[in-house]
Design a protein around this motif. Sequence first.
Motif, PDB file in Angstrom:
ATOM      1  N   LEU A  32       0.829  -1.206   0.000  1.00  0.00           N
ATOM      2  CA  LEU A  32       0.000   0.000   0.000  1.00  0.00           C
ATOM      3  C   LEU A  32       0.860   1.251   0.000  1.00  0.00           C
ATOM      4  CD1 LEU A  32      -2.832  -0.640   2.571  1.00  0.00           C
ATOM      5  CD2 LEU A  32      -2.973  -0.565   0.100  1.00  0.00           C
ATOM      6  N   PRO A  35       3.308   2.658  -3.697  1.00  0.00           N
ATOM      7  CA  PRO A  35       2.905   3.646  -4.704  1.00  0.00           C
ATOM      8  C   PRO A  35       2.924   5.081  -4.156  1.00  0.00           C
ATOM      9  CG  PRO A  35       1.378   1.819  -4.670  1.00  0.00           C
ATOM     10  CD  PRO A  35       2.269   1.640  -3.493  1.00  0.00           C
ATOM     11  N   LEU A  36       2.670   5.230  -2.858  1.00  0.00           N
ATOM     12  CA  LEU A  36       2.680   6.579  -2.280  1.00  0.00           C
ATOM     13  C   LEU A  36       4.091   7.145  -2.265  1.00  0.00           C
ATOM     14  CD1 LEU A  36       0.232   6.078   0.692  1.00  0.00           C
ATOM     15  CD2 LEU A  36      -0.195   7.186  -1.481  1.00  0.00           C
ATOM     16  N   SER A  72       1.670   6.462 -10.485  1.00  0.00           N
ATOM     17  CA  SER A  72       1.708   5.583  -9.316  1.00  0.00           C
ATOM     18  C   SER A  72       0.460   4.699  -9.263  1.00  0.00           C
ATOM     19  CB  SER A  72       1.887   6.381  -8.028  1.00  0.00           C
ATOM     20  OG  SER A  72       0.881   7.315  -7.903  1.00  0.00           O
ATOM     21  N   THR A  73      -0.658   5.147  -9.851  1.00  0.00           N
ATOM     22  CA  THR A  73      -1.804   4.242  -9.957  1.00  0.00           C
ATOM     23  C   THR A  73      -1.477   3.071 -10.872  1.00  0.00           C
ATOM     24  OG1 THR A  73      -3.191   6.192  -9.770  1.00  0.00           O
ATOM     25  CG2 THR A  73      -4.291   4.144 -10.316  1.00  0.00           C
ATOM     26  N   SER A  76       0.212   0.354  -9.062  1.00  0.00           N
ATOM     27  CA  SER A  76      -0.580  -0.440  -8.123  1.00  0.00           C
ATOM     28  C   SER A  76      -1.561  -1.360  -8.835  1.00  0.00           C
ATOM     29  CB  SER A  76      -1.351   0.486  -7.193  1.00  0.00           C
ATOM     30  OG  SER A  76      -2.295   1.214  -7.924  1.00  0.00           O
ATOM     31  N   HIS A 111     -10.004  -0.820  -4.562  1.00  0.00           N
ATOM     32  CA  HIS A 111      -8.695  -0.441  -5.108  1.00  0.00           C
ATOM     33  C   HIS A 111      -8.500   1.063  -5.047  1.00  0.00           C
ATOM     34  CE1 HIS A 111      -5.965   0.632  -8.512  1.00  0.00           C
ATOM     35  NE2 HIS A 111      -5.236  -0.280  -7.918  1.00  0.00           N
ATOM     36  N   TRP A 112      -9.551   1.804  -5.401  1.00  0.00           N
ATOM     37  CA  TRP A 112      -9.441   3.264  -5.372  1.00  0.00           C
ATOM     38  C   TRP A 112      -9.240   3.758  -3.944  1.00  0.00           C
ATOM     39  CZ3 TRP A 112     -12.719   6.946  -3.109  1.00  0.00           C
ATOM     40  CH2 TRP A 112     -12.346   8.267  -3.360  1.00  0.00           C
ATOM     41  N   THR A 115      -5.606   3.172  -3.045  1.00  0.00           N
ATOM     42  CA  THR A 115      -4.529   3.867  -3.769  1.00  0.00           C
ATOM     43  C   THR A 115      -4.904   5.313  -4.075  1.00  0.00           C
ATOM     44  OG1 THR A 115      -5.406   3.069  -5.859  1.00  0.00           O
ATOM     45  CG2 THR A 115      -3.655   1.786  -4.865  1.00  0.00           C
ATOM     46  N   SER A 152      -8.599   4.274 -11.883  1.00  0.00           N
ATOM     47  CA  SER A 152      -8.686   2.923 -11.307  1.00  0.00           C
ATOM     48  C   SER A 152      -9.577   2.023 -12.152  1.00  0.00           C
ATOM     49  CB  SER A 152      -9.255   2.980  -9.888  1.00  0.00           C
ATOM     50  OG  SER A 152      -8.292   3.430  -8.987  1.00  0.00           O
TER      51      SER A 152
END
Lengths: 232, 251
Positions: A32, A35-36, A72-73, A76, A111-112, A115, A152
């Motif tokens: 998790l 991606p951040l 970054s999405t 993920s 998912h949204w 992320t 997403s």
Amino acid sequence: MNDSTSSQSLSAVLMHVLKRELLTAFRHRQALINPLVFFAIVIVLFPLGVSPEPAFLKMASVGLVWVAALLSTMLSLDRLFQSDYDDGSLEQLVLCPEPLYLLLLVKSLAHWSLTGLPLILMSPFLALMLHLPPEHLPVMLLTLVMGTPVISLIGGIGAALTVSLRSGGVLVSLLVLPLTIPVLIFGSGTVQASIDGLPIMGHLAIMGMMLVLALTLSPFATAEALKMSVSN
Amino acid sequence: MNWTLFHKLGSPKWFYDIAEKLLPWFLWLGVLLILIGTIWGLVFAPQDYQQGHSFRIIYLHVPSAILAQSCYMMMAASAIVGLVWKMKIADIFISSAAPVGAAFTFLALFTGAVWGKPTWGTWWVWDARLTAMLILLFLYFGVISLRTAIEDINMSARASSILVLVGVVNIPIIKYSVEWWNTLHQPATFKLTEKPAMVPEMWLPLLVMIIGIYCFFGALILMRMRNEILIREKRTKWVQSIVSNYSSGAK
């Protein structure tokens, strides 16, 4: 079907899918966070690589935040179906008597929220570091709230198409990124218009249209693609 | 309604034979029309009052741009046919058309850049029409790379059909970009409902070119499809007899 085996109501099943998604995600916390961190690093690259001038950064800030969020999405996306495909639970999902369309909508929602939502929460700090005028932050957040679910959802199609492939990684981005360009254009365009003092309702309306279209249509394509991917 | 033709389309052998008969017509008509259109457009058509001779690249630019978009629409139509009726020919068409469509998209972008330099003073602007065409090129690339990534023929047929259909959202954006936004790119040259803004001496050669390029495209696609049919049906008797006849004839 009214027999006893399908006694669970649809909403209970959907809740169950949502819970499972969130639970498995929180058991892999690092996936998790990655991606951040990537999101922050990409944004940091630009002042260092192009120019730390506040005038340039102010102009580029919105676009940078949007591009970084998009990239970054993409990173993920492989998490969306990959582990479920590997352990076989994806087949069970496809075989469920409940409509796959709704199950996938819930999966995309999960998912949204894992992320897109953290990205949105992080974006004001990075945008301020890029000298975005603070009074435009609400508009930027609004466009991200409307735009990241679209990414997403469209990304889900690409992930579903490539889940059974060994070399899926780059391919997903190749398939999905061109389709998300309109979101990027209108997402950063809205904030740019607001900075230039232009009306933004038209831009927001188009973003809303894209969100509604993605919400209603993309789960069909994702469902069809998943059925294809688990068929052999 | 008579469905015989549609049912016949399901047979690769029937298509292989009919394509052989159609091929020379498309090919020679295409070559002839392109020759006529090129000479007419480059030599005899009058100069543009503003752009001089540089406008003449329209005779390549507009046909390839139109074809780039309609090739995608044809792929989308056969994607529906492929998904609904599971027809082999539909997927063979998509696999044959995608590289050709990508080539025409590139040609449209390239000739556009060449045309943009003398008239706009720049090779490239980030205008809606140009960007949308660039996205179309990436969509073609996506379809091609997805097809090569999936080895199983049936899976790659379904996957690329889904991807083609998802990408269709881009087509109206390209088509109407010059009307929705105030862009540098001029509006469409031909519309079905109106007379063109040019004089007939200018748009007649363009029409000839467009029809010629369509015929040439048809010929290219038929050749590629016949080739693809031979590869996919290589285990069948009729392909083996064609190949063995060909190799014994060549000796």
